[in-house]
Design an enzyme around this catalytic site. Structure first.
Site, PDB file in Angstrom:
ATOM      1  N   LYS A 258       0.864  -1.187   0.000  1.00  0.00           N
ATOM      2  CA  LYS A 258       0.000   0.000   0.000  1.00  0.00           C
ATOM      3  C   LYS A 258       0.892   1.225   0.000  1.00  0.00           C
ATOM      4  CE  LYS A 258      -4.472   0.696   0.794  1.00  0.00           C
ATOM      5  NZ  LYS A 258      -5.382  -0.368   0.455  1.00  0.00           N
TER       6      LYS A 258
HETATM    7  N1  GLU Z   1      -7.485  -0.247  -2.656  1.00  0.00           N
HETATM    8  C1  GLU Z   1      -8.256  -1.444  -2.712  1.00  0.00           C
HETATM    9  C2  GLU Z   1      -8.122  -2.227  -1.424  1.00  0.00           C
HETATM   10  O1  GLU Z   1      -7.826  -1.670  -0.400  1.00  0.00           O
HETATM   11  C3  GLU Z   1      -7.943  -2.266  -3.949  1.00  0.00           C
HETATM   12  C4  GLU Z   1      -6.540  -2.737  -4.049  1.00  0.00           C
HETATM   13  C5  GLU Z   1      -6.216  -3.398  -5.378  1.00  0.00           C
HETATM   14  O2  GLU Z   1      -7.105  -3.568  -6.185  1.00  0.00           O
HETATM   15  O3  GLU Z   1      -5.048  -3.724  -5.573  1.00  0.00           O
HETATM   16  O4  GLU Z   1      -8.404  -3.385  -1.364  1.00  0.00           O
END
Ligand code: GLU
Length: 424
Positions: A109
């Site tokens: 992230k």
């Molecule tokens: N931001 C989304 C999550 O927290 C999607 C992450 C993604 O698709 O890689 O799951």
């Protein structure tokens, strides 16, 4: 008045959750040590030229928590709360989420600490492109694949993809478009990816309703956040005939005891910078009053640390379906358990987004197009399988759904380490 309980940060919340599961499942000590730290913590400082000609410096983050099960995967968010701790917590959540839903991915992230409202569209484009360039080979289509998160969208993913492939050799450009997921459909994106997180949230609510023999037509719910996740969750709850009583977002809280018209409200937000404040067919209520509304379901679909020691005692709902990441802190969780409020944990509840991302990634790698019907069918099947595994583990370990879902996820990673051993 007694001192307010200090809110623990998101990393602490995720660490507490991990520790509870690791204790209960008697996780291998070595694996526990490995999973207690992210594998990489990347911070980049990069300059961007603003519309007024001046240079501003930005700080971008990417934390790669674990890739035992596949390439790092997870979103990038643009928000004032983005820092190393938040990215560490959110990256770990991605590791558990992808493992729980049996995707061949690890967890990561990142993002930039900024308030997007302060920048023009042209500045956002330059910030996004320069951030992508600054990350360089720390990301890659089979190494670490970003996606949208809070305040980032398909347009930004198109800019990221374009920037990344523009820095590759001409012959390598087209085969690298899976560098990000959540792209616009026209640029390699997946039909239904925009709705997949919200649809997944509602699939998990369907499962809860089935277990408890509840007819969703007769239920009411409240939502925090009316963006990519909140709106789509409301859209699908609406299809099931449930009544939306209140919505809270950064601009305020709106309430209508007779129910809000989801699609009309959505059209209104489109004319109001995406915000609900000022919608005429509702009354505006105080922020804290939102938590006291009597409803069957609460869908937090915004930021972390919302169900806390302060707000959990006020809640008047049966179920919390966590559309957001980390909306419930450890103190809030304990109070919910004591009060019999069930929680569908974030790593399952909002996993529809990354599952959609996985289908997009495969679509790009195989140069094929997946139809919407197939996307939604496969999404339902993956989420229902993970839900079943969670319920089974909860029965076996006599524990709550969150701890059970962590145990399912961590066991898969533990097995992988056992099979492979630790190098050298
Ligand atoms: N931001 C989304 C999550 O927290 C999607 C992450 C993604 O698709 O890689 O799951």
């Amino acid at each position: 008045m007694e001192a307010t309980v200090r809110q623990k940060n998101l990393y602490q919340t995720v660490t507490d959750q991990f520790d509870r599961a690791a204790d209960l499942m008697k996780l291998n000590e070595g694996v526990r040590k490995i999973l207690s730290h992210p594998q990489s913590e990347i911070i980049v400082n990069f300059p961007v030229k603003m519309d007024n000609g001046k240079i501003e410096m930005f700080k971008g983050y990417r934390v790669q928590h674990n890739n035992a099960l596949g390439p790092y995967k997870g979103g990038l968010r643009y928000h004032p709360t983005v820092d190393l701790d938040a990215a560490m917590g959110l990256a770990a959540l991605m590791t558990w989420k992808t493992a729980l839903t049996s995707l061949p991915f690890g967890g990561a992230k990142g993002g930039i600490q900024l308030d997007p409202a302060k920048y023009s569209a042209a500045e956002m484009e330059r910030i996004t492109r320069r951030f992508t360039y600054a990350l360089g080979d720390n990301i890659g289509p089979d190494y670490d694949i970003p996606a949208p998160d809070v305040n980032t969208n398909s347009q930004m993913m198109a800019w990221m993809m374009d920037t990344y492939i523009s820095t590759r050799k001409p012959a390598d450009r087209q085969k690298n478009i899976h560098i990000v997921t959540g792209k616009p459909v026209n640029s390699g994106g997946l039909s239904g990816r925009d709705a997949s997180t919200g649809l997944g949230v509602v699939f998990t609510i369907d499962e809860w309703a089935e277990i408890n023999k509840i007819d969703l037509k007769k239920t009411s719910y409240i939502i925090q956040g009316f963006g990519k996740v909140g709106y789509w969750a409301a859209h699908f709850m609406n299809q099931r005939g449930a009544t939306l009583l209140a919505v809270q977002d950064g601009s305020g809280t709106i309430f209508n005891s007779k129910g809000l018209n989801v699609e009309e409200l959505y059209q209104y937000t489109k004319t109001n910078n995406g915000l609900v404040k000022g919608y005429s067919k509702a009354e505006e209520i105080d922020k804290i009053e939102f938590f006291k509304i009597k409803a069957d379901i609460f869908i937090p679909a915004a930021l972390g640390n919302q169900v806390t020691e302060e707000t959990a005692p006020l809640l008047n709902v049966k179920l919390i379906a966590e559309g957001a990441n980390g909306p419930t802190n450890s103190g809030g969780e304990k109070i919910c358990q004591e009060r019999g409020i069930k929680i569908i944990p974030d790593i399952l509840c909002n996993s529809g987004g990354v599952i959609g991302s996985y289908f997009e990634w495969i679509q790009n790698k195989h140069q094929e197009i997946m139809e919407l019907d197939e996307v939604n069918k496969r999404l339902k099947s993956k989420m229902s399988k993970a839900f079943g595994e969670m319920v089974k583990a909860a029965d076996h370990y006599k524990t709550d759904w969150r701890t059970a879902s962590y145990i399912v996820a961590i066991s898969k990673i533990e097995n992988s380490y056992r099979e492979r051993g630790i190098f050298p």
